[in-house]
Scaffold this motif. Structure first.
Motif, PDB file in Angstrom:
ATOM      1  N   GLN A 140       0.868  -1.098  -0.037  1.00 27.74           N
ATOM      2  CA  GLN A 140      -0.010   0.053  -0.071  1.00 27.74           C
ATOM      3  C   GLN A 140       0.631   1.293  -0.110  1.00 27.74           C
ATOM      4  O   GLN A 140       0.432   2.220  -0.713  1.00 27.74           O
ATOM      5  CB  GLN A 140      -0.848   0.001   1.261  1.00 27.74           C
ATOM      6  N   PHE A 143       2.504   1.142  -3.785  1.00 28.27           N
ATOM      7  CA  PHE A 143       1.672   1.016  -4.938  1.00 28.27           C
ATOM      8  C   PHE A 143       0.276   1.675  -4.616  1.00 28.27           C
ATOM      9  O   PHE A 143      -0.395   1.575  -5.565  1.00 28.27           O
ATOM     10  CB  PHE A 143       1.536  -0.419  -5.530  1.00 28.27           C
ATOM     11  N   GLY A 144       0.038   2.352  -3.674  1.00 29.90           N
ATOM     12  CA  GLY A 144      -1.253   2.679  -3.060  1.00 29.90           C
ATOM     13  C   GLY A 144      -2.300   1.659  -2.919  1.00 29.90           C
ATOM     14  O   GLY A 144      -1.954   0.629  -2.566  1.00 29.90           O
ATOM     15  N   GLY A 148      -2.650  -2.022  -7.767  1.00 28.29           N
ATOM     16  CA  GLY A 148      -1.241  -2.297  -7.687  1.00 28.29           C
ATOM     17  C   GLY A 148      -1.101  -3.008  -6.015  1.00 28.29           C
ATOM     18  O   GLY A 148      -0.192  -3.870  -6.151  1.00 28.29           O
ATOM     19  N   ALA A 149      -1.672  -2.406  -5.130  1.00 27.90           N
ATOM     20  CA  ALA A 149      -1.420  -2.938  -3.821  1.00 27.90           C
ATOM     21  C   ALA A 149      -1.925  -4.211  -3.610  1.00 27.90           C
ATOM     22  O   ALA A 149      -1.491  -5.365  -2.855  1.00 27.90           O
ATOM     23  CB  ALA A 149      -1.931  -1.921  -2.774  1.00 27.90           C
ATOM     24  N   HIS A 203       2.587  -4.122 -11.561  1.00 27.57           N
ATOM     25  CA  HIS A 203       2.047  -3.222 -10.551  1.00 27.57           C
ATOM     26  C   HIS A 203       2.411  -1.735 -10.792  1.00 27.57           C
ATOM     27  O   HIS A 203       1.596  -0.703 -10.346  1.00 27.57           O
ATOM     28  CB  HIS A 203       2.418  -3.518  -9.109  1.00 27.57           C
ATOM     29  N   LEU A 204       3.596  -1.318 -11.413  1.00 26.12           N
ATOM     30  CA  LEU A 204       3.731  -0.033 -11.651  1.00 26.12           C
ATOM     31  C   LEU A 204       2.947   0.576 -12.660  1.00 26.12           C
ATOM     32  O   LEU A 204       2.534   1.994 -12.565  1.00 26.12           O
ATOM     33  CB  LEU A 204       5.038  -0.048 -12.149  1.00 26.12           C
ATOM     34  N   THR A 206      -0.394   0.213 -12.805  1.00 24.29           N
ATOM     35  CA  THR A 206      -1.729   0.838 -12.204  1.00 24.29           C
ATOM     36  C   THR A 206      -1.622   1.226 -10.925  1.00 24.29           C
ATOM     37  O   THR A 206      -2.492   1.443 -10.196  1.00 24.29           O
ATOM     38  CB  THR A 206      -2.325  -0.901 -11.846  1.00 24.29           C
ATOM     39  N   SER A 207      -0.403   1.727 -10.516  1.00 25.98           N
ATOM     40  CA  SER A 207      -0.241   2.397  -9.379  1.00 25.98           C
ATOM     41  C   SER A 207      -0.828   3.882  -9.300  1.00 25.98           C
ATOM     42  O   SER A 207      -0.445   4.805 -10.304  1.00 25.98           O
ATOM     43  CB  SER A 207       1.247   2.643  -8.830  1.00 25.98           C
ATOM     44  N   SER A 211       1.129   7.060  -4.976  1.00 22.10           N
ATOM     45  CA  SER A 211       1.902   6.106  -4.365  1.00 22.10           C
ATOM     46  C   SER A 211       3.385   6.739  -4.626  1.00 22.10           C
ATOM     47  O   SER A 211       3.787   7.212  -5.192  1.00 22.10           O
ATOM     48  CB  SER A 211       1.628   4.990  -4.998  1.00 22.10           C
ATOM     49  N   ALA A 213       5.649   4.440  -5.558  1.00 23.24           N
ATOM     50  CA  ALA A 213       6.115   3.977  -6.782  1.00 23.24           C
ATOM     51  C   ALA A 213       6.212   5.250  -7.921  1.00 23.24           C
ATOM     52  O   ALA A 213       6.818   5.386  -8.707  1.00 23.24           O
ATOM     53  CB  ALA A 213       5.602   2.749  -7.209  1.00 23.24           C
ATOM     54  N   THR A 214       5.020   5.665  -7.944  1.00 27.29           N
ATOM     55  CA  THR A 214       4.857   6.769  -8.917  1.00 27.29           C
ATOM     56  C   THR A 214       5.413   8.084  -8.817  1.00 27.29           C
ATOM     57  O   THR A 214       6.277   8.703  -9.637  1.00 27.29           O
ATOM     58  CB  THR A 214       3.168   7.242  -8.872  1.00 27.29           C
TER      59      THR A 214
END
Length: 409
Positions: A140, A143-144, A148-149, A203-204, A206-207, A211, A213-214
């Protein structure tokens, strides 16, 4: 003891080997394999010197790079010098108090979700449950709370994490082998890395924009750099917390009266002492190593350039000079800020200095919130005769699966 005898002792019981060595002095030269020399640093002043005051003269060892470099790349754990400082500056804001505190509801919700299937009288395998819980929480953060999470806890990704941990356990019990040798373990490692990399790339995509990652993508980092950051935070961020929760629940389950007192503890004062004592006895980060980048003097000894130093919280936290009855579980020893009275370098479950654990605030919050929720809803019990031995791997883990019997309050 000769090198071959030390190797046999290490393979039989690595932790016991280190504890025995520590009794020989504050700085002990180990020869755990033919041609291998390692200095065990075993005094608080020397430990603090290595990790803090002379940190600029140290780097992660070639041994650590060889063991985890393929998986973690040049992320925060292995980066050196200016690259490491840049990475800390980029990642640190994600672990500030206000950012981490906002995750409390998500941690509580994740704890409830991870235990939703529990039933009265069930024997629950604890390490796996705590691992899934920790995976969801770090996913979470990275990736939010969207797809993604949720993907961050998929079964294939969890198996890749387990394969990596098992590989580390095997490495700690065996002689170093040439990199070119195509062993079954290395084939399994490569397969785990491929699974992990594929999952992270997915997953990147759809983040959400908020997040971590973003945000890393927005910094303009190369894809390989982002991958290494995520691998490091993902592995370190869930593995240590999962083991901390596992050991703590076992210690609580062995003392039903303590469990009841914790349930009634409105201030969390007792819970905090239990967590500190759990980290003392079973620190997930049980070993740190450093390699000297120059010849230097330490503890009255001339240490050559490129020497490997071992610093073990597992060993240091059992030093009878600073801890009475060091092998006993005694949370009350931490009454009144006991840890603050210790010499710097006697108690260091999260490390010290410029390479201290960046994720410490999240780990501490997760442990408190998850345990508070679990103890409010469940009673844990275990056969008091069960002795759970620690196994050194990438983190300190139980040698056998831990099953605790649960009953609702």
């Amino acid at each position: 003891m000769g090198a071959w005898a030390q190797l046999r002792a290490l393979r039989r019981d690595f932790l016991g080997y280190l504890l025995d060595a520590a009794r020989l002095g504050d700085l002990v030269l180990l020869r755990p394999a033919p041609g291998v020399k390692i200095w065990l640093v075993n005094h608080p002043e020397l430990i603090f010197e290595v990790l803090v005051s002379r940190a600029a003269e140290m780097q992660k060892s070639a041994m650590t790079n060889k063991m985890v470099g393929k998986f973690l790349g040049q992320g925060l754990v292995l980066a050196e010098g200016e690259l490491h400082r840049q990475q800390r500056r980029a990642i640190q804001p994600a672990f500030r108090g206000s950012v981490v505190a906002a995750l409390s509801p998500a941690i509580e919700a994740a704890t409830t979700a991870a235990t939703r299937s529990w039933r009265d009288g069930q024997a629950v395998e604890i390490e796996g449950t705590m691992t899934r819980l920790s995976l969801l929480i770090i996913a979470q953060l990275l990736f939010g709370e969207g797809e993604g999470a949720r993907g961050g806890t998929d079964a294939s990704l969890q198996r890749a994490m387990e394969r990596f941990g098992e590989s580390m356990a095997q490495r700690f019990r065996s002689m170093p082998l040439p990199n070119w040798l195509p062993t079954a373990r290395r084939r399994a490692e490569r397969a785990a890395i491929e699974v992990f990399d594929h999952a992270i790339a997915k997953h990147l995509e759809t983040s959400p924009s908020d997040s971590l990652a973003t945000k890393l993508l927005a910094l303009g980092l190369a894809p390989a750099e982002i991958r290494d950051h995520i691998a490091t935070l993902y592995f370190a961020g869930h593995e240590t917390t999962a083991k901390w929760l596992t050991w703590t629940l076992w210690l609580i389950a062995r003392d039903p009266e303590l469990g009841e007192r914790l349930r009634d503890d409105e201030s969390d004062a007792l819970l905090n002492r239990v967590l500190l004592e759990s980290l003392r006895l079973y620190p997930p980060a049980w070993l740190f190593d450093r390699e000297t980048t120059t010849e230097l003097e330490l503890g009255g000894y001339a240490i050559p350039k490129r020497s490997t130093l071992y610093l073990s919280p597992f060993v240091s936290h059992r030093d009878p000079r600073y801890f009475d009855a060091p092998d006993q579980f005694c949370p009350e020893r931490f009454v009144g800020g006991f840890e603050a009275s210790l010499p710097r370098g006697a108690y260091y479950p999260f490390g010290f200095g410029p390479r201290n654990c960046v994720g410490r605030p999240l780990a501490e919050l997760t442990a408190r919130v998850a345990l508070r929720d679990l103890l409010k809803r469940w009673r844990f019990s275990v056969d008091p005769k069960l002795e759970l031995r620690p196994q050194p791997a990438s983190t300190l883990r139980p040698t056998t699966p831990l099953y605790l019997t649960i009953h609702p309050h």
